[in-house]
Design an enzyme around this catalytic site. Structure first.
Site, PDB file in Angstrom:
ATOM      1  N   GLU A   1       0.731  -1.117   0.087  1.00  0.00           N
ATOM      2  CA  GLU A   1       0.152   0.130   0.248  1.00  0.00           C
ATOM      3  C   GLU A   1       1.111   1.633  -0.202  1.00  0.00           C
ATOM      4  OE1 GLU A   1      -2.446   0.431   3.310  1.00  0.00           O
ATOM      5  OE2 GLU A   1      -3.701  -1.379   2.725  1.00  0.00           O
TER       6      GLU A   1
ATOM      7  N   ASP B   1      -6.139   9.007   9.209  1.00  0.00           N
ATOM      8  CA  ASP B   1      -5.017   8.432   9.905  1.00  0.00           C
ATOM      9  C   ASP B   1      -4.372   8.912  11.417  1.00  0.00           C
ATOM     10  OD1 ASP B   1      -4.023   6.778   7.528  1.00  0.00           O
ATOM     11  OD2 ASP B   1      -4.431   8.984   6.784  1.00  0.00           O
TER      12      ASP B   1
END
Length: 276
Positions: free
Chosen positions: A51, A62
């Site tokens: 990723e 995040d």
């Protein structure tokens, strides 16, 4: 229809009787050249799927580690186009490891969806994880992805029930990403038992492989989830090692690359031996 790199990888993992290791790094963190060297080293260190984070100024899903990595990359001049260039350079040496771009819809929208999908496929991208597009917005990206032959990985969470999962799965492709904790990335360690129960529920509704991520920080953590998940995703812990090996001037120190790859090797060792 051609078999995608993602499908081939999960078929190979099934044949080997083990889970895959999915690693996350941010494109351009702390600089383009260092990030590219790390990217190229990941498969040799044991990453089965990569990723690659597309830097964005407001990465709301995040945690602090990945937010900081995005800021470092953007300060270094990273753009969506340069992220695709990085994938293209990686593909000059590696034609088999799947690469998933992970990020937010805004940079894709600004780039232009059709143009982005065309350029991403040409660069060698296999799939997208766009964390702020719910299934209600599948017409924005997931449906164009399917038409273009690009994987579009959807997310399920601990609050996802069976009816919601049906909606999530309707246009999902590649694999399903199960977010093992409620909240942002890299903040808490998930509990194995409820995650295993959730993965078993998901498998009753889809044949897509299930990758588990968020909060997995050590080889021991990773091995625990690798006993039942099709793949285990580690991101914040890797990005934190990058951060620990940057000078006050924002430059990579001489140990950054080896420390990141050594950690990935330890994760791979845990994941690959988990079922044996």
């Amino acid at each position: 229809m051609t078999v995608s790199r993602i499908e081939k990888k999960f078929a190979a993992l099934k044949q080997e009787g083990r889970a895959g290791l999915v690693t996350f790094t941010t494109a351009g963190d702390p600089d383009y050249a260092t990030a590219l060297r790390v990217l190229k080293g990941l498969p040799g260190a044991g990453a089965d799927i990569i990723e690659l984070g597309m830097p964005f100024s407001d990465p709301m899903a995040d945690g602090p580690a990945i937010q900081a990595s995005s800021i470092r990359a953007l300060k270094g001049g990273m753009t969506t186009r340069r992220t695709l260039d990085m994938v293209q350079e990686f593909r000059e040496e590696d034609q088999t490891t799947p690469i998933i771009l992970m990020g937010y819809y805004n940079p894709v929208y600004i780039y232009g969806v059709d143009r982005f999908l065309k350029d991403a496929l040409e660069a060698g991208v296999d799939g997208l994880i766009i964390v702020d597009l719910p299934p209600e917005e599948d017409r924005e990206l997931a449906i164009p992805c399917k038409a273009a032959g690009m994987g579009c990985i959807h997310l399920a969470t601990p609050t996802t029930d069976s009816a919601r999962l049906d909606k999530i799965l309707a246009q999902a492709s590649g694999f399903l990403y199960y977010v093992s904790i409620a909240g942002i990335t890299g903040t808490r360690v998930p509990d194995l038992k409820p995650v295993q129960a959730a993965v078993e529920m998901i498998r009753k509704q889809t044949e897509l492989p299930v990758a588990v991520g968020f909060g997995i920080k050590t080889p021991e953590n990773a091995a625990g989830f690798a006993k039942f998940a099709d793949a285990v995703v580690v991101g914040s812990a890797i990005v934190s090692i990058v951060a620990e090996n940057i000078t006050q001037e924002g430059l990579a120190n001489s140990a950054l690359e080896s420390r990141v790859l050594d950690f990935v090797k330890s994760l791979a060792d845990g994941v690959h031996k988990a079922r044996f």
